[in-house]
Design a protein around this motif. Structure first.
Motif, PDB file in Angstrom:
ATOM      1  N   UNK A   1     -29.033 -16.625 -59.631  1.00  0.00           N
ATOM      2  CA  UNK A   1     -28.041 -16.097 -58.697  1.00  0.00           C
ATOM      3  C   UNK A   1     -28.182 -14.581 -58.584  1.00  0.00           C
ATOM      4  N   UNK A   2     -28.300 -14.101 -57.361  1.00  0.00           N
ATOM      5  CA  UNK A   2     -28.350 -12.671 -57.105  1.00  0.00           C
ATOM      6  C   UNK A   2     -27.177 -12.305 -56.215  1.00  0.00           C
ATOM      7  N   UNK A   3     -26.135 -11.748 -56.838  1.00  0.00           N
ATOM      8  CA  UNK A   3     -24.912 -11.461 -56.121  1.00  0.00           C
ATOM      9  C   UNK A   3     -25.020 -10.238 -55.234  1.00  0.00           C
ATOM     10  N   UNK A   4     -24.149 -10.194 -54.241  1.00  0.00           N
ATOM     11  CA  UNK A   4     -24.055  -9.041 -53.350  1.00  0.00           C
ATOM     12  C   UNK A   4     -22.616  -8.565 -53.350  1.00  0.00           C
ATOM     13  N   UNK A   5     -22.404  -7.279 -53.038  1.00  0.00           N
ATOM     14  CA  UNK A   5     -21.059  -6.732 -53.007  1.00  0.00           C
ATOM     15  C   UNK A   5     -20.669  -6.143 -54.342  1.00  0.00           C
ATOM     16  N   UNK A   6     -19.729  -5.170 -54.285  1.00  0.00           N
ATOM     17  CA  UNK A   6     -19.397  -4.461 -55.509  1.00  0.00           C
ATOM     18  C   UNK A   6     -17.903  -4.349 -55.751  1.00  0.00           C
ATOM     19  N   UNK A   7     -17.084  -5.180 -55.087  1.00  0.00           N
ATOM     20  CA  UNK A   7     -15.656  -5.171 -55.369  1.00  0.00           C
ATOM     21  C   UNK A   7     -15.116  -6.585 -55.222  1.00  0.00           C
ATOM     22  N   UNK A   8     -13.806  -6.762 -55.417  1.00  0.00           N
ATOM     23  CA  UNK A   8     -13.224  -8.104 -55.449  1.00  0.00           C
ATOM     24  C   UNK A   8     -13.307  -8.823 -54.110  1.00  0.00           C
TER      25      UNK A   8
ATOM     26  N   UNK B   1     -27.790 -15.092 -63.772  1.00  0.00           N
ATOM     27  CA  UNK B   1     -27.163 -14.314 -62.707  1.00  0.00           C
ATOM     28  C   UNK B   1     -27.323 -12.822 -62.928  1.00  0.00           C
ATOM     29  N   UNK B   2     -27.426 -12.108 -61.824  1.00  0.00           N
ATOM     30  CA  UNK B   2     -27.266 -10.663 -61.785  1.00  0.00           C
ATOM     31  C   UNK B   2     -26.321 -10.355 -60.625  1.00  0.00           C
ATOM     32  N   UNK B   3     -25.546  -9.291 -60.776  1.00  0.00           N
ATOM     33  CA  UNK B   3     -24.682  -8.860 -59.688  1.00  0.00           C
ATOM     34  C   UNK B   3     -23.509  -9.765 -59.394  1.00  0.00           C
ATOM     35  N   UNK B   4     -23.138 -10.636 -60.322  1.00  0.00           N
ATOM     36  CA  UNK B   4     -21.990 -11.510 -60.105  1.00  0.00           C
ATOM     37  C   UNK B   4     -20.710 -10.725 -60.375  1.00  0.00           C
ATOM     38  N   UNK B   5     -19.789 -10.679 -59.404  1.00  0.00           N
ATOM     39  CA  UNK B   5     -18.586  -9.876 -59.578  1.00  0.00           C
ATOM     40  C   UNK B   5     -17.590 -10.564 -60.514  1.00  0.00           C
ATOM     41  N   UNK B   6     -17.020 -11.665 -60.092  1.00  0.00           N
ATOM     42  CA  UNK B   6     -16.145 -12.437 -60.962  1.00  0.00           C
ATOM     43  C   UNK B   6     -17.007 -13.220 -61.962  1.00  0.00           C
ATOM     44  N   UNK B   7     -16.391 -13.930 -62.914  1.00  0.00           N
ATOM     45  CA  UNK B   7     -17.194 -14.701 -63.864  1.00  0.00           C
ATOM     46  C   UNK B   7     -18.208 -15.610 -63.169  1.00  0.00           C
ATOM     47  N   UNK B   8     -19.402 -15.657 -63.731  1.00  0.00           N
ATOM     48  CA  UNK B   8     -20.453 -16.523 -63.180  1.00  0.00           C
ATOM     49  C   UNK B   8     -19.965 -17.967 -63.135  1.00  0.00           C
ATOM     50  N   UNK B   9     -19.331 -18.414 -64.225  1.00  0.00           N
ATOM     51  CA  UNK B   9     -18.737 -19.750 -64.273  1.00  0.00           C
ATOM     52  C   UNK B   9     -17.259 -19.565 -64.607  1.00  0.00           C
TER      53      UNK B   9
ATOM     54  N   UNK C   1     -27.151 -20.340 -69.922  1.00  0.00           N
ATOM     55  CA  UNK C   1     -26.836 -19.465 -68.796  1.00  0.00           C
ATOM     56  C   UNK C   1     -26.890 -18.009 -69.228  1.00  0.00           C
ATOM     57  N   UNK C   2     -26.991 -17.096 -68.261  1.00  0.00           N
ATOM     58  CA  UNK C   2     -27.056 -15.676 -68.595  1.00  0.00           C
ATOM     59  C   UNK C   2     -26.487 -14.847 -67.459  1.00  0.00           C
ATOM     60  N   UNK C   3     -26.102 -13.628 -67.823  1.00  0.00           N
ATOM     61  CA  UNK C   3     -25.642 -12.639 -66.842  1.00  0.00           C
ATOM     62  C   UNK C   3     -26.145 -11.273 -67.257  1.00  0.00           C
ATOM     63  N   UNK C   4     -26.691 -10.537 -66.290  1.00  0.00           N
ATOM     64  CA  UNK C   4     -27.108  -9.160 -66.508  1.00  0.00           C
ATOM     65  C   UNK C   4     -26.470  -8.274 -65.444  1.00  0.00           C
ATOM     66  N   UNK C   5     -25.992  -7.127 -65.877  1.00  0.00           N
ATOM     67  CA  UNK C   5     -25.631  -6.029 -64.982  1.00  0.00           C
ATOM     68  C   UNK C   5     -24.726  -6.434 -63.824  1.00  0.00           C
ATOM     69  N   UNK C   6     -23.502  -6.877 -64.109  1.00  0.00           N
ATOM     70  CA  UNK C   6     -22.558  -7.138 -63.020  1.00  0.00           C
ATOM     71  C   UNK C   6     -22.145  -5.832 -62.344  1.00  0.00           C
ATOM     72  N   UNK C   7     -21.544  -5.886 -61.144  1.00  0.00           N
ATOM     73  CA  UNK C   7     -21.170  -4.654 -60.437  1.00  0.00           C
ATOM     74  C   UNK C   7     -20.184  -3.791 -61.205  1.00  0.00           C
ATOM     75  N   UNK C   8     -19.303  -4.418 -62.019  1.00  0.00           N
ATOM     76  CA  UNK C   8     -18.316  -3.645 -62.760  1.00  0.00           C
ATOM     77  C   UNK C   8     -17.973  -4.341 -64.068  1.00  0.00           C
TER      78      UNK C   8
END
Length: 700
Positions: A287-294, A316-324, A337-344
Motif C-alpha cells: 500500500x502506497x498512501x497519498x495525502x498528509x492529513x485526516x 504500507x507506506x504513507x498510511x494516515x490512519x492505522x493500516x488495519x 504486515x508492516x508500516x514505514x514512514x506514515x505522514x504524521x
C-alpha cells in the motif's frame, strides 16, 4: 455436461473447478457451433446474432494474451448492469442480452481491463465484492483506487499478490474517521436493544450474564454489549462483540467471553444485536498512501462489527490512519504486515500499523514498523496476543506497543521489541488494565505505572539509548506485579492501585540505576519483594515508599565514594545476600523496623556507616541475626546509631574491622550478644543495665 461445453471450460481453465455463472438465470447447454473464440472484449461486444447460451473464449481484454482473458456465456434475457467484467453488454447495447463471465467464484481485476494503475479500479472492485457469486478477488497488477469503499459483505477474500495499491487523488475522508479506508467492512447493528441493571454483583471471569428477560436472546446471535461508565467519560469495563452460547434460564444467558473485572450490583448493561461481517479477509498488498492529513490521507483496511476477519501480508507506506483499523471485532489474525514512514506521528490516532478497539481473541504476529506512532494498540480489548513484532525508529514517533488503559485485560506480548507503555492515555478512560503478560521483550523504555493489576514481565530487557531515554527506564505498578529475569538501567516501583491478591515480586533481575535513583516511589504502600536481584552501581538509591520491602539473597554493589541506600519503608527485611560498598540508612521519616538475617555487608560508603539512620523523628527497631559485616576502613561503622529513638538487638553476628557506635542517649534498649568482634573499635556503647545486655560476645 456436453463435450462442446466441457471443451470451452477446459480452454478457460474452469473445468472441474465448480464453475459458476454470474447470473441466476438457468444455463442452456451450448452446441459445438456456439463455442467461439475472440481476441478482445471489444470484439466480444461487437458479436452479432449469438444464440442464447453460447460460450465464447476471450483471449485477452485489450489484446490477446494480456492476462484479461476469460470465458463468457450469452444470456439473451439478461438486463444486468454492464460492469465490463462479470457482466458485459454488447456495444451498442440493444436492451436485453448480456455476456456473463464464467468463473468458479474467483475473479481477477484483469478481466475488468485493469492491467496497470493508470485508471481507477474502484468500479471493478465494487462489482466483484457485491457479487454474491464471487468469494475471492485477485489482483495481478498494480492498481489505483480513488474511492473509499464500505461493504457489509461476508465470506470474501481479497488477495493482491504483492502488488501495489495506489491512492493518488482519492476522495476526501470525513472528519476524524479512521474507518474511511479504501477497503472497509462493517457489520450491521440492528434496532434490537436490550438494557438491564444487575440485581447482584457479577464477579471477575464470569461468562453468565444476567439480562432480566432472556426471551429475546437466541444461541448463535451476536451482540455488542457494554456497561455504563464509571467516573471517567469513557471508563467502561465491558465493550465487546459477543456471541450467545446458551440461554441458561429466563433471566440469564451465557456468552463466549469471560469478563475481566468485577461489576457491582446496579451496574447497567446495554445489549445491541448485530449482524456481523464474517470471514472477509485481505492479503498480500503493498500500500502506497497519498495525502498528509485526516481528509486527504488514505489507509487500506478497516473492520467494524466483524468476526473471523484476517489480514496478512500488507506492507504500507504513507498510511494516515492505522493500516488495519478494527473496532468491535472478535476472533481475528493480523500477520506479516508492516508500516514505514506514515505522514504524521503527532496527530492523535494516526500513524499506526494496527489498532484494535473493543476487540476479543485477536492475534497480531510477525509485524514490523519504522518511524511510526504505534505498531499495535489494544484499546478496551481482551484475550489478545502480540507475537514476534518489532518496531524501530520509535524515538520521536511513539511506542510500538501500547494499550489505552480502557480496562484491557488478559493480553500477552511475546518475543517483541520496541518502546512499550500500558494503560497510559488518561483518567477519562480509566488508566486501568489487568493480567497483562510480557515475555522476551527488548526496548529502551517500558512504562507500566498506572492502575495495572497483576502485570507479569519475563525476560524483559531495557537498554538505555542515547537518542531516546538515556536512563533506560522500566517502571511498574505495585499491584500484583511480578517480574522475572528482567534487565534495566533505571527501575522503579510505583503504585496507583491496590486491587490484586498476589504479592509484588521482582526476582532474578539486574538493574544499574543512576545516582540518587528512586527504586520504590513514595506512594507505594504495598509490600514489595526483591528476590535474587542484582543492583549494580548503587549510589544513594532510595526506597521511599512506606510499604514493607523484602530483599532476599540480593546483590547490591556500590562504590567507596557512593552513598548508602536510603530506606523509608516502615519495614525492611533483608534475608541473605551481599552488599558491597553500599550499606543501608533508615530515613526515620516514620517509625521503622529493619530485620537483617544471614546477609553480608562489606566495604564502605560516603556515610562511613554500613548500617545507620538519619536524624528523623521516627523510632527505629533493629534486628540483626547472623549478619556478617566487614570493612578495611577504621573510620567506617558497621552500625552507627547516634540520634533519635532506637531499639537494637544483634545476635549471632560477626563484625570485622571498623567501628561499632551505639550512642547511649539514642538507644532505648540494646541486646548485643553471641556476636564476634574482630578488630572492631567500640566507639560508643550503653552501659549494662535493665534495658541493656552486651555480655556474651567474643571480642578479638
Amino acid at each position: 455436461m456436453d463435450e462442446s461445453r466441457r471443451r470451452a471450460l477446459l480452454l478457460s481453465g474452469l473445468a472441474g473447478a465448480g464453475a459458476v455463472i454470474a447470473s441466476p438465470a438457468p444455463a442452456q447447454a451450448a452446441s459445438h457451433d456456439d463455442v467461439r473464440h475472440v481476441d478482445t472484449v471489444a470484439a466480444l461486444r461487437a458479436l452479432k446474432g449469438v444464440r442464447d447460451g453460447a460460450v465464447v473464449i476471450v483471449a485477452g481484454y485489450h489484446r490477446a494474451g494480456d492476462g484479461g482473458g476469460m470465458a463468457v456465456r450469452w444470456d439473451a434475457g439478461s438486463t444486468a448492469g454492464h460492469n465490463g467484467g462479470t457482466v458485459i453488454a454488447p456495444a451498442p447495447s440493444s436492451g436485453k442480452g448480456r455476456w456473463l463471465q464464467l468463473h468458479s467464484g474467483v475473479v481477477d481485476f484483469r478481466t475488468f481491463g485493469h492491467l496497470d494503475a493508470k485508471t481507477p479500479a474502484d468500479a471493478a472492485l465494487d462489482a466483484m465484492v457485491t457479487d454474491p457469486a464471487v468469494h475471492r478477488i485477485e489482483a495481478h497488477t498494480d492498481l489505483l483506487f480513488r474511492k473509499r469503499h464500505l461493504w457489509h459483505r461476508s465470506n470474501i477474500e481479497l488477495d493482491f499478490h504483492g502488488h501495489r495499491m495506489l491512492t493518488t487523488g482519492i476522495e476526501a475522508n470525513t472528519h476524524d474517521n479512521p474507518f474511511g479506508a479504501v477497503l472497509a467492512f462493517q457489520g450491521t447493528p440492528t434496532d434490537t436493544v436490550h438494557t438491564h441493571a444487575l440485581s447482584t454483583a457479577m464477579p471477575d471471569l464470569s461468562d453468565l450474564f444476567e439480562v432480566g428477560d432472556s426471551a429475546g436472546f437466541e444461541v448463535g446471535q451476536w451482540w455488542a454489549v457494554e456497561v455504563n461508565a464509571l467516573a471517567g467519560k469513557y471508563e467502561k469495563e465491558i465493550q465487546r462483540l459477543v456471541q450467545v452460547t446458551d440461554v441458561v434460564d429466563g433471566t440469564h444467558v451465557r456468552v463466549n467471553y469471560q469478563i475481566g473485572w468485577d461489576l457491582a450490583e446496579g451496574r447497567t448493561l446495554t445489549w445491541t444485536r448485530v449482524e456481523p461481517v464474517d470471514r472477509a479477509h485481505v492479503r498480500n498488498l503493498v500500500f502506497e498512501g497519498a495525502g498528509d492529513d485526516e481528509l486527504t490521507g488514505s489507509h487500506p483496511v478497516s473492520y467494524e462489527y466483524a468476526v473471523d476477519c484476517d489480514v496478512s501480508g500488507i506492507h504500507a507506506t504513507g498510511s494516515f490512519w492505522p493500516v488495519i483499523m478494527r473496532r468491535w471485532c472478535t476472533r481475528f489474525r493480523t500477520e506479516q504486515c508492516s508500516l514505514k514512514n506514515p505522514p504524521t506521528v503527532e496527530y492523535g490516532g494516526a500513524g499506526y500499523l494496527t489498532q484494535q478497539i473493543y476487540c476479543l481473541y485477536g492475534r497480531v504476529a510477525d509485524c514490523t514498523t519504522s518511524n511510526v506512532r504505534h505498531l499495535n494498540d489494544l484499546t478496551a480489548s481482551a484475550y489478545c496476543t502480540v507475537v514476534n513484532c518489532h518496531g524501530d525508529g520509535d524515538d520521536a514517533g511513539g511506542n510500538p506497543f501500547t494499550t489505552h488503559g480502557q480496562y484491557e485485560h488478559d493480553l500477552l506480548f511475546d518475543g517483541n521489541s520496541g518502546l512499550m507503555d500500558i494503560a497510559n492515555s488518561g483518567a477519562q478512560w480509566g488508566i486501568s488494565a489487568k493480567r497483562i503478560t510480557v515475555r522476551r521483550h527488548t526496548c529502551s523504555w517500558f512504562v507500566a505505572n498506572t492502575k495495572i493489576t497483576d502485570l507479569t514481565l519475563e525476560d524483559v530487557t531495557v537498554i538505555a539509548r542515547p537518542t531516546f531515554d538515556q536512563a533506560g527506564t522500566l517502571t511498574v505498578n505495585a499491584d500484583g506485579a511480578q517480574l522475572r529475569g528482567c534487565t534495566a538501567k533505571t527501575f522503579a516501583v510505583a503504585q496507583r492501585s491496590a486491587r490484586s491478591a498476589r504479592p509484588t515480586v521482582i526476582s532474578d533481575c539486574v538493574f544499574t540505576p543512576p545516582a540518587g535513583g528512586v527504586l520504590v516511589q513514595a506512594p507505594v504502600t504495598a509490600p514489595v519483594h526483591f528476590e535474587r536481584c542484582v543492583i549494580k552501581g548503587a549510589d544513594g538509591l532510595v526506597l521511599r515508599g512506606a510499604g514493607p520491602v523484602h530483599l532476599t539473597d540480593c546483590t547490591v554493589e556500590g562504590a567507596a565514594d557512593a552513598a548508602p541506600l536510603s530506606v523509608g519503608a516502615a519495614r525492611l527485611v533483608v534475608d541473605g545476600g551481599t552488599f558491597t560498598d553500599t550499606g543501608i540508612e533508615l530515613s526515620a521519616v516514620r517509625d521503622q523496623s529493619v530485620e537483617i538475617s544471614g546477609a553480608r555487608l562489606t566495604g564502605t560508603n560516603t556515610a562511613r556507616a554500613l548500617l545507620g539512620r538519619a536524624p528523623g523523628d521516627g523510632a527505629v527497631t533493629w534486628q540483626l541475626t547472623g549478619l556478617t559485616s566487614t570493612t578495611d576502613d577504621p573510620g567506617t561503622a558497621h552500625v552507627r546509631i547516634a540520634t533519635g529513638t532506637n531499639h537494637y538487638a544483634a545476635t549471632g553476628s560477626r563484625f570485622t574491622g571498623g567501628r561499632l557506635h551505639l550512642e547511649p542517649d539514642a538507644c532505648a534498649d540494646v541486646l548485643h550478644t553471641a556476636c564476634v568482634e574482630r578488630g572492631t573499635d567500640r566507639t560508643a556503647l550503653p552501659a549494662p543495665g535493665d534495658h541493656v545486655r552486651t555480655e556474651g560476645n567474643l571480642v578479638l
